[in-house]
Design a protein around this motif. Structure first.
Motif, PDB file in Angstrom:
ATOM      1  N   THR A   1       0.885  -1.373   0.012  1.00 28.64           N
ATOM      2  CA  THR A   1       0.006  -0.098   0.126  1.00 28.64           C
ATOM      3  C   THR A   1       1.117   1.333   0.056  1.00 28.64           C
ATOM      4  O   THR A   1       1.729   1.414   0.967  1.00 28.64           O
TER       5      THR A   1
ATOM      6  N   LEU B   1       0.624   5.171   0.085  1.00 33.07           N
ATOM      7  CA  LEU B   1      -0.210   6.406   0.226  1.00 33.07           C
ATOM      8  C   LEU B   1       0.060   7.853  -0.259  1.00 33.07           C
ATOM      9  O   LEU B   1      -0.818   8.659  -0.473  1.00 33.07           O
TER      10      LEU B   1
ATOM     11  N   SER C   1      -2.457   7.431  -4.307  1.00 40.26           N
ATOM     12  CA  SER C   1      -2.212   6.416  -3.534  1.00 40.26           C
ATOM     13  C   SER C   1      -2.546   5.226  -4.381  1.00 40.26           C
ATOM     14  O   SER C   1      -3.089   5.202  -5.607  1.00 40.26           O
ATOM     15  N   GLU C   2      -1.879   4.200  -4.048  1.00 36.97           N
ATOM     16  CA  GLU C   2      -1.950   2.701  -4.935  1.00 36.97           C
ATOM     17  C   GLU C   2      -1.914   1.708  -3.845  1.00 36.97           C
ATOM     18  O   GLU C   2      -1.111   1.762  -2.850  1.00 36.97           O
ATOM     19  N   ILE C   3      -2.710   0.752  -4.236  1.00 30.87           N
ATOM     20  CA  ILE C   3      -2.547  -0.571  -3.654  1.00 30.87           C
ATOM     21  C   ILE C   3      -2.253  -1.852  -4.656  1.00 30.87           C
ATOM     22  O   ILE C   3      -3.060  -1.706  -5.621  1.00 30.87           O
ATOM     23  N   CYS C   4      -1.377  -2.592  -4.540  1.00 33.25           N
ATOM     24  CA  CYS C   4      -0.834  -3.542  -5.609  1.00 33.25           C
ATOM     25  C   CYS C   4      -0.769  -4.868  -4.711  1.00 33.25           C
ATOM     26  O   CYS C   4      -0.157  -4.902  -3.756  1.00 33.25           O
TER      27      CYS C   4
ATOM     28  N   ASN D   1      -3.745  -4.361  -9.555  1.00 33.51           N
ATOM     29  CA  ASN D   1      -3.398  -2.781  -9.192  1.00 33.51           C
ATOM     30  C   ASN D   1      -4.299  -1.966  -9.035  1.00 33.51           C
ATOM     31  O   ASN D   1      -5.432  -1.896 -10.020  1.00 33.51           O
TER      32      ASN D   1
ATOM     33  N   GLU E   1      -5.622   2.090  -8.165  1.00 29.70           N
ATOM     34  CA  GLU E   1      -4.872   3.575  -7.980  1.00 29.70           C
ATOM     35  C   GLU E   1      -6.173   4.622  -7.790  1.00 29.70           C
ATOM     36  O   GLU E   1      -7.035   4.375  -8.506  1.00 29.70           O
TER      37      GLU E   1
ATOM     38  N   LEU F   1      -8.769   3.860   2.876  1.00 32.99           N
ATOM     39  CA  LEU F   1      -8.466   2.551   2.101  1.00 32.99           C
ATOM     40  C   LEU F   1      -8.332   1.446   3.025  1.00 32.99           C
ATOM     41  O   LEU F   1      -7.984   0.566   2.876  1.00 32.99           O
ATOM     42  N   ASP F   2      -9.203   1.425   4.284  1.00 34.94           N
ATOM     43  CA  ASP F   2      -9.095   0.378   5.231  1.00 34.94           C
ATOM     44  C   ASP F   2      -9.706  -0.830   4.550  1.00 34.94           C
ATOM     45  O   ASP F   2     -10.789  -0.787   3.880  1.00 34.94           O
TER      46      ASP F   2
ATOM     47  N   TRP G   1      -8.951  -2.439   2.041  1.00 40.54           N
ATOM     48  CA  TRP G   1      -8.672  -2.497   0.678  1.00 40.54           C
ATOM     49  C   TRP G   1      -7.300  -3.602   0.308  1.00 40.54           C
ATOM     50  O   TRP G   1      -7.348  -4.235  -0.557  1.00 40.54           O
ATOM     51  N   GLU G   2      -6.254  -3.405   0.963  1.00 44.09           N
ATOM     52  CA  GLU G   2      -5.079  -4.143   0.768  1.00 44.09           C
ATOM     53  C   GLU G   2      -5.449  -5.548   0.993  1.00 44.09           C
ATOM     54  O   GLU G   2      -5.176  -6.338   0.023  1.00 44.09           O
TER      55      GLU G   2
END
Length: 494
Positions: A82, A84, A101-104, A119, A121, A128-129, A131-132
């Motif tokens: 994650t 931020l 921000s991005e989570i992959c 991915n 974005e 973003l709680d 989401w990872e």
């Protein structure tokens, strides 16, 4: 904790999917319904993470090379990340609109190995709680479904062709272009072997026989006997195949030669060939390609290639031909940049490189001037002077030994760089040059210096110059050996 509702929706959607691509599409579709994020599913295809499905952006990049960007990092590690503040991440690559921000998360198959990444974005800051964990679980579910379909989708033929075309453009030699073209032809067609038929070099067209480039095909062990038998076919039989390919264009077989009319190809069928596609290098330009060759793909199994596949091979052959022409042009430009356009001899730049590689105690420098050359230009004109320079360059070059090098470093100034066991041997070479010059009706003066053990090559060149001046002062038309080095005078040229 993953967001249960989203995971339930992803799981239900995956159960309805019927292919690897559809599985990626439904996963991205479900995720995008629950967030405004830009979402991509990228799968490992050859040396790239290729975008299979995406949403939320008008334009996305087709692929990311392995090892690049956040997606490459996550794929290599198999662990989600994650970010931020993407501006502070060294691996971040902007692949779409500006984001914050991005989570992959990795897509993990049933064996526990990454096969791609999901991915997400976000363009604007928001919570973003969960989401990872959600993307991680979605990646696990998608990976399991992909395993049921046999893994990520295979490369299409067009994708294979694109990959090989890019590899061809990076080839640095003719041999490398041809090697890669053969490998590409085998992979794109799925046939057993690919060879190149090319005219034998350094022969007149009416004298040319054919050679088969079999090493470039890299056949599997079971296919090597076929390639070996091709190499034993009489050259005139192969010449006929090359001529047809280059004269009339691409051709392909329609089935088993034991059933269909295969007259004219008896040598090939006797070698075990049952399927063949022949394409001239430089498809569409047969006059040019006839001097380059033909790409021939073969198999011992009778298969009917479709015309679309033949078209792909024609594109591949055209690309290979273009790359060969580019390399030829680069070689010609290199020669032009490093050679005197009048005599064809190399000049200042290569001469400096040769001096830098001189061997103390063995390398001799022969400074050469054409006697009374200024009078030729003044009385007969510069055209006559040019003819004298060309004639002298040819005579001196022919008088040198194999491995000796001759440079034109000024108007009528030449330098021969030779490696000799002794100064006496250098003087013999110099005398041979003087005799060759006399045979043209003109004379030269030559100063000789053997580089000392601790002497810079520029200093040895200075001594050769001084010996040349001494010859000129004493009537020209002769040779003088410079005294051995006693110091390091400043480098100097006339």
């Amino acid at each position: 904790m993953p967001l249960p509702r989203i995971i339930d929706d992803v799981s239900a959607a995956l159960r309805t999917s019927r292919s690897a691509v559809e599985a990626c599409n439904v996963t991205v579709s479900v995720l995008s319904r629950h967030t405004p994020a830009l979402i991509e599913a990228l799968l490992h295809v050859k040396d790239q993470l290729r975008c299979v499905s995406a949403s939320g952006a008008w334009q996305v990049f087709s692929a990311v090379p392995l090892g690049h960007g956040v997606v490459g990092r996550v794929y290599a590690s198999g662990k989600p990340v994650t970010i931020l503040d993407v501006a502070n991440d060294p691996d971040y690559i902007r692949l779409g609109p500006p984001i914050t921000s991005e989570i992959c998360a990795p897509i993990i198959d049933r064996t526990g190995h990454p096969v791609g990444v999901i991915n997400a974005e976000w363009a604007e800051a928001q919570p973003l709680d969960g989401w990872e964990e959600t993307l991680t679980e979605a990646g696990r579910l998608l990976g399991a479904r992909l395993s049921e379909f046999g893994g990520p989708p295979a490369e299409t033929r067009s994708e294979q062709l694109l990959r090989h075309a890019l590899a061809l453009t990076n080839a640095e030699t003719d041999a490398e272009v041809l090697l890669r073209a053969c490998r590409a032809a085998r992979e794109v067609t799925g046939l057993a072997a690919a060879v190149l038929l090319r005219p034998a070099p350094d022969l007149l067209p009416e004298e040319q026989e054919l050679r088969v480039v079999v090493a470039a095909s890299s056949p599997e062990p079971r296919d090597r006997p076929l390639v070996a038998r091709l190499g034993q076919i009489e050259p005139d039989r192969l010449a006929a195949l090359l001529d047809e390919a280059c004269r009339y264009g691409a051709s392909y077989t329609l089935g088993d030669p034991a059933v269909l009319d295969a007259r004219g190809f008896e040598a090939l069928t006797a070698a075990g060939v049952r399927t063949m596609i022949a394409v001239p290098l430089g498809a569409g330009t047969p006059v040019v390609s006839s001097s380059v060759g033909a790409l021939v793909v073969l198999d011992e199994t009778a298969i009917v290639p479709d015309s679309a596949l033949v078209n792909l091979l024609e594109l591949l052959a055209a690309q290979a031909s273009t790359c060969l022409e580019k390399l030829t042009t680069l070689r010609r430009l290199h020669v032009q940049a490093n050679s005197d356009p009048l005599t064809g001899l190399r000049h200042g730049g290569p001469f400096g490189d040769r001096l830098a590689n001189a061997t103390p105690g063995r390398t001799a420098l022969l400074a050469i001037d054409i006697d009374e050359f200024k009078a030729v230009n003044d009385t007969l004109g510069h055209a006559a002077g040019d003819r004298v320079l060309v004639q002298m360059a040819v005579a001196l070059q022919q008088a040198l030994r194999l491995g000796d090098e001759l440079f034109r470093v000024g108007g009528d100034e030449f330098v021969a760089v030779i490696d000799v066991p002794s100064a006496a041997e250098a003087l013999l070479v110099a005398e041979r040059l003087v005799a060759a010059a006399r045979a043209t009706g003109r004379t030269i003066s030559v100063g000789v210096a053997v580089q000392g053990e601790l002497e810079p090559p520029e200093a040895a060149m200075y001594r050769a110059d001084q010996a040349l001046y001494a010859v000129k002062r004493n009537g020209r038309n002769g040779v003088r050996l410079a005294p051995e080095s006693t110091g390091t005078p400043p480098a100097h040229r006339r």
